[in-house]
Design an enzyme around this catalytic site. Structure first.
Site, short mmCIF file in Angstrom:
data_model
loop_
_atom_site.label_atom_id
_atom_site.label_comp_id
_atom_site.label_asym_id
_atom_site.label_seq_id
_atom_site.Cartn_x
_atom_site.Cartn_y
_atom_site.Cartn_z
N ASP B 102 0.84 -1.21 0.00
CA ASP B 102 0.00 0.00 0.00
C ASP B 102 0.87 1.25 0.00
O ASP B 102 1.97 1.27 0.56
CB ASP B 102 -0.97 0.01 1.19
N ASP B 133 8.72 4.25 -0.73
CA ASP B 133 7.94 3.75 0.42
C ASP B 133 6.79 2.89 -0.06
O ASP B 133 5.69 3.35 -0.24
CB ASP B 133 7.46 4.93 1.25
N GLU B 167 -0.08 -1.29 5.72
CA GLU B 167 0.94 -0.83 6.65
C GLU B 167 0.73 0.64 6.99
O GLU B 167 0.92 1.06 8.13
CB GLU B 167 2.35 -1.02 6.06
#
Lengths: 422, 422
Positions: B102, B133, B167
């Site tokens: 995600d 990320d 997350e």
């Protein structure tokens, strides 16, 4: 029976008529753009009293000719001003009684104990948005005119009753009456002064300040610059300016009981987009009080320059100066000479009703009065029932006893100022 | 040719495959609720390598059995986790390579120089939301597995590659893998550490504080109490707490280069409704950093109690205490013994690739690692390419050289930790 006694007698016996009028006005939600129904009530009422009615919708074309015009509206269609004229028999001093019909929105409904437009009466209080600001004051003035008419007292000077739009948004309604040619020897505005006499009115202007920061993740917040922290510096700096500006009014007797004569109010703060991020932008919105002794432009210039000195306090502001803009409504400061005969006339009437000395202060807020004094140099006094602290807030109400005493004071002032044709 | 040389050779010759994989992943906007397409890419890739795939959608029923479950979602339908299993030949130490699929939303599009999901390559950088990320880290781990498989190196221990959802919203994806029974002797999470080794991870929790004031008109602001002014006191008070909390970590060598090891970040401020009114409510939202040496509950209790002492600073807070609530996501702190063999294994591999000593620090943010250490006491290290400062912001990118070096380090660590079946 002398004239004042006749008027007093009429007022005491016909209070229900005035209360019904106020209830009908409060029940009309006359927020900006929605004033027509309330104005219809006003014009019908004054027509029934025999006054000549001038109902007109201000036009942007006409208003933009004036540098004092400010509005976010693009049309005033269906938003009429009402000016009612009671011609005198001649050789008397004329007067404008000016009150705005627009009200601010009711806000969060949950704050209200009753429906915001109920007009409900509990004890001596009539509740509802606009009851104090300023339909109560308008009814006091209207009822004063009614008493004089019904008592068949002929006045020498002309009376203009103006029910105007857009006071809450910067005064386009009153500006339109001035541009249409309505002037007089004095103006009385029955805004809620709690029956204090306000010969000076504070002006105000809204500002928006943008404070910059530098984004970073909150876990490494030392890599960023928090616009929230910087905005605290900005607020503290503005508080210093407020002190500087208010020391200038320390010796003004009209402000001797006012803790902060011309406040700078930071009313809104918004910044940041994510709890875990360092915010890179905070927006402050506030109201800059403008002294009766300065112009709006002077006040704007002072705060603009003051903010530039932030760079002396913190290097961040050298490369990242705050931005200030002025937006939305603004009210011009206004005043009348304390020795002016109109002051004397009002004070005398007040003493007659209250049997004591009126409190004379400077207003903590602006009204349309500034337009009369700045554009046409017409001496203007603000004086009316109700008090600031309930205006613009939930559970607004007006004290009805105060309203009727105000009607008396206004009626006696009209007799004295305009003169009675014996 | 030794095994490391074989792996290095494979990586050097097949970079384009990894870049293509990363581009395909970045081009899928796998924000919360929209992960399926990106997960399909991951599972196809791993299936082609010959791994066994467990694709499963977490269920609320299962997750709510755990006290660690936190989510605002009511269903994870079409939001699968992928766990791929590469069984070892036996008698080796197992490992979980865990990365989240995600990404946070791209935010204001105007801040991006290119399309946020372009995957565009400029020089050595690949751009796009999620590149750092943490799809870059995921690809480093995937490519390490590929290199080992393609070089036909049999490992003794099992490898689990976990591509998890959620997350960014509190870890429901990783929690679901744990509840499903996936455990191992060590966990490596290739979040963007800029190739520093993070044996300790900061936890965090979001809070919302409401600061009360008392409304008044701005022109008589002294009749009110500004929630904005009171919130400045609250912010300053919180800054004091941050100092108190961080002095406890002064002697921790992992934090010696970190100015504020566990920051308290006030990320959002919102208050007031009108420039001309004194605001009666300000809401602050922020992130409380949680030390690896405390639990989230301890940290929450400390800030809650600290805010109660505001009444010692200003009487206003006696009758009007601030309210604090904790909301949204939270990440558990986590850690591994600095002397743990897995640390040694990773450090050795790092030295082999970089020819110098790794930097060992504590992470300034939380990861899903806290779940592994707090629920299953699995030693967990966070180590990956990319750096915090571009994560969550416009123009996010990953340095491709760093990504490939990371793939090397991970591959060598797998050889060392899991053991090679000669």
């Amino acid at each position: 029976m002398d004239l004042k006694a006749k008027i007093n007698d009429y007022i005491q016996k016909n209070k229900n008529k005035a209360i019904e009028l106020l209830q009908n006005l409060v029940r009309e939600k006359s927020v900006s753009g929605n004033e027509a129904a309330a104005q219809k009530i006003v014009s019908n009422y004054l027509q029934n009293l025999g006054l000549v009615i001038d109902r007109f919708e201000p036009t942007i074309e006409e208003l933009t000719k004036s540098s004092y015009f400010i509005s976010e509206r693009t049309s005033f269609e269906d938003s009429p001003n009402i000016v009612a004229i009671l011609k005198g028999t001649g050789n008397g001093r004329s007067i404008i009684l000016n009150g705005h019909i627009d009200v601010v929105p009711e806000g969060e409904i949950s704050g209200w104990e009753r429906h915001p437009y109920s007009g409900a009466i509990v004890g001596n209080r009539l509740f509802g948005r606009g009851s104090t600001d300023m339909k109560g004051g308008n009814v006091a003035a209207l009822f004063a005119i009614e008493a004089i008419k019904k008592c068949n007292i002929p006045l020498k000077g002309d009376i203009y009753f103006e029910s105007v739009i857009e006071e809450e948004s910067g005064g386009a309604g009153t500006l339109a009456t001035i541009l249409r040619g309505y002037v007089a020897d004095a103006v009385l505005i029955p805004e809620p002064t709690k029956m204090k006499i306000f010969p000076k009115q504070q002006g105000s202007v809204w500002f928006r300040i943008k404070v910059k920061g530098k984004v970073a993740h909150g876990g490494t917040r030392y890599e960023g610059v928090s616009a929230i922290e910087k905005s605290i510096m900005v607020i503290n700096h503005i508080n210093q300016l407020e002190k500087v500006r208010n020391t200038r009014l320390l010796d003004d007797p009209l402000y001797k009981n006012v803790p902060i004569p011309i406040p700078i109010n930071i009313g809104k703060i918004n910044g940041g987009t994510w709890p875990s991020s360092v915010s890179d932008l905070v927006t402050l919105e506030g109201r800059l009080g403008v002294s009766p002794n300065e112009t709006i432009e002077e006040a704007k210039l002072e705060i603009t320059r003051w903010l530039k000195t932030l760079s002396l306090i913190d290097d961040w502001f050298i490369e990242n100066p705050v931005e200030i803009e002025f937006f939305g409504a603004r009210w011009l400061p206004g005043s009348i000479d304390l020795e002016h005969p109109f002051m004397e006339s009002l004070k005398k009437s007040y003493r007659y009703v209250y049997k004591n000395e009126p409190i004379i202060e400077a207003s903590p807020w602006g009204t349309d009065g500034g337009l009369f004094t700045q554009i046409k140099q017409i001496p203007t006094i603000v004086f009316g029932p109700g008090e600031t602290k309930v205006a613009h807030y939930p559970n607004e109400y007006i004290d009805l006893d105060e309203l009727f005493r105000c009607a008396e004071v206004i009626a006696y002032t009209l007799l004295d100022w305009c003169g009675v044709d014996e």
